[in-house]
Design a protein around this motif. Structure first.
Motif, short mmCIF file in Angstrom:
data_model
loop_
_atom_site.label_atom_id
_atom_site.label_comp_id
_atom_site.label_asym_id
_atom_site.label_seq_id
_atom_site.Cartn_x
_atom_site.Cartn_y
_atom_site.Cartn_z
N ILE A 188 12.19 -2.08 -35.62
CA ILE A 188 12.11 -2.46 -34.57
C ILE A 188 11.96 -4.03 -34.28
O ILE A 188 10.78 -4.24 -34.71
CB ILE A 188 11.72 -1.51 -33.43
N THR A 189 12.77 -4.68 -33.47
CA THR A 189 12.49 -6.15 -33.56
C THR A 189 12.27 -6.83 -32.02
O THR A 189 12.08 -7.90 -31.78
CB THR A 189 13.51 -6.97 -34.23
N THR A 190 12.92 -5.77 -30.99
CA THR A 190 12.94 -6.46 -29.54
C THR A 190 12.20 -5.34 -28.62
O THR A 190 12.12 -4.14 -28.96
CB THR A 190 14.20 -6.39 -29.29
N ALA A 202 13.25 -4.32 -25.83
CA ALA A 202 14.49 -3.73 -25.21
C ALA A 202 14.50 -2.43 -26.08
O ALA A 202 14.64 -1.28 -25.75
CB ALA A 202 15.52 -4.49 -25.12
N GLU A 203 14.43 -2.77 -27.37
CA GLU A 203 14.96 -1.40 -28.45
C GLU A 203 13.73 -0.32 -28.15
O GLU A 203 13.77 0.57 -28.26
CB GLU A 203 15.00 -2.19 -29.70
N LEU A 204 12.26 -1.32 -28.33
CA LEU A 204 11.47 -0.31 -28.23
C LEU A 204 11.24 0.57 -26.86
O LEU A 204 10.99 1.94 -27.25
CB LEU A 204 10.15 -1.11 -28.41
N ASP A 205 11.34 -0.02 -25.72
CA ASP A 205 11.56 0.66 -24.64
C ASP A 205 12.63 1.80 -24.50
O ASP A 205 12.62 2.83 -24.12
CB ASP A 205 11.87 -0.35 -23.43
N ARG A 206 13.62 1.40 -25.19
CA ARG A 206 14.94 2.69 -25.18
C ARG A 206 14.51 3.71 -26.06
O ARG A 206 14.76 4.86 -25.73
CB ARG A 206 16.21 2.09 -25.80
N ILE A 207 13.75 3.44 -27.11
CA ILE A 207 13.34 4.41 -28.03
C ILE A 207 12.30 5.42 -27.14
O ILE A 207 12.23 6.52 -27.37
CB ILE A 207 12.77 3.92 -29.42
N ARG A 208 11.34 4.54 -26.56
CA ARG A 208 10.39 5.55 -26.07
C ARG A 208 10.95 6.41 -24.74
O ARG A 208 10.71 7.57 -24.77
CB ARG A 208 9.12 4.52 -25.19
N ASP A 209 11.90 5.89 -23.90
CA ASP A 209 12.65 6.88 -23.08
C ASP A 209 13.30 7.84 -23.64
O ASP A 209 13.11 9.10 -23.36
CB ASP A 209 13.76 5.69 -22.12
N SER A 253 7.91 9.82 -34.46
CA SER A 253 7.43 8.87 -35.31
C SER A 253 8.68 8.25 -36.16
O SER A 253 8.69 6.79 -36.20
CB SER A 253 6.55 9.44 -36.62
N LYS A 254 9.65 8.87 -36.64
CA LYS A 254 10.93 8.22 -37.37
C LYS A 254 11.65 7.34 -36.27
O LYS A 254 11.99 6.19 -36.99
CB LYS A 254 11.70 9.50 -37.80
N ARG A 255 11.65 7.84 -35.13
CA ARG A 255 12.61 6.87 -34.22
C ARG A 255 11.91 5.76 -33.85
O ARG A 255 12.54 4.62 -33.90
CB ARG A 255 12.56 7.66 -32.90
N PHE A 256 10.32 5.39 -34.05
CA PHE A 256 9.75 4.16 -33.98
C PHE A 256 9.59 3.70 -35.27
O PHE A 256 8.84 2.58 -35.28
CB PHE A 256 8.29 4.64 -33.37
N GLY A 257 10.09 4.25 -36.44
CA GLY A 257 9.92 3.54 -37.49
C GLY A 257 8.50 3.68 -38.14
O GLY A 257 8.09 2.88 -39.09
N LEU A 282 3.28 -4.12 -34.11
CA LEU A 282 4.03 -4.55 -35.17
C LEU A 282 5.10 -5.38 -34.99
O LEU A 282 5.75 -5.93 -35.78
CB LEU A 282 4.59 -3.48 -36.31
N LEU A 283 5.36 -5.71 -33.68
CA LEU A 283 6.57 -6.54 -33.33
C LEU A 283 6.33 -7.97 -33.42
O LEU A 283 5.17 -8.56 -33.48
CB LEU A 283 6.83 -6.52 -31.72
N PRO A 284 7.20 -8.72 -33.74
CA PRO A 284 7.17 -10.03 -34.08
C PRO A 284 6.49 -10.83 -32.66
O PRO A 284 6.44 -10.14 -31.74
CB PRO A 284 8.57 -10.91 -33.95
N ALA A 285 5.80 -11.80 -32.88
CA ALA A 285 4.73 -12.43 -32.01
C ALA A 285 5.61 -12.93 -30.85
O ALA A 285 5.06 -12.62 -29.75
CB ALA A 285 4.15 -13.70 -32.72
#
Length: 163
Positions: free
Chosen positions: A2-4, A6-13, A54-58, A150-153
């Motif tokens: 996961i790099t953004t 927005a992607e992380l929020d979508r996975i959580r939802d 866990s898999k969805r979040f990598g 773990l996301l980019p800074a």
């Protein structure tokens, strides 16, 4: 990976919706008037649900093994600091049973309540739904916080800027 945000929020939802669906399945199993059937069902549901989240979040066992060693260590340390023993590890029935012991009082009350005529089944289903939702959503939030670390800074900075 996961790099953004927005992607992380979508996975959580999406993961929280999955938890709600599985919690409804748990509630359905709690209505069955067979002693222990609800607990067996919950163990089966959680043994599949937690690794899926866990898999969805990598962050499942195989995905963490493939991370750069520094990132893998960071993920495990973050999960450990949250008190989560499932991120980055194999989820076994033994681990799920230990997790259910944490919410054991609720489950025990629900198991006994189903034997009270009429209202007992509704109480058992409600308790089972709530316990499954609590465990599932707690894992979602732990995975979210770990993946966020773990996301980019530049992406982490966006979260801090939001407040």
């Amino acid at each position: 990976m996961i790099t953004t945000i927005a992607e992380l929020d979508r996975i959580r939802d999406d993961s929280k919706r999955l938890v709600t669906t599985r919690s409804m399945m748990s509630a359905g199993a709690a209505v069955v008037p067979i002693p222990g059937a609800d607990i067996v069902a919950d163990i089966g549901l959680l043994t599949k649900l937690l690794p899926e989240i866990s898999k969805r979040f990598g962050l499942d066992h195989e995905q963490v093994k493939k991370l750069e060693p520094q990132l893998a260590q960071q993920a495990l340390v973050m999960a450990s600091s949250l008190g989560n023993t499932m991120i980055g590890r194999m989820v076994t029935k033994r681990i799920v049973v230990a997790l259910l012991r944490r919410v054991g009082a609720r489950i025990a009350v629900g198991s006994m309540a189903k034997f009270v005529p009429f209202a007992g089944s509704a109480v058992a289903a409600t308790i089972s739904f709530g316990a499954m939702k609590l465990v599932g959503n707690s894992h979602v939030e732990d995975c979210y916080k770990t993946a966020l670390a773990l996301l980019p800074a530049d992406q982490r900075a966006l979260v801090n800027a939001k407040g």
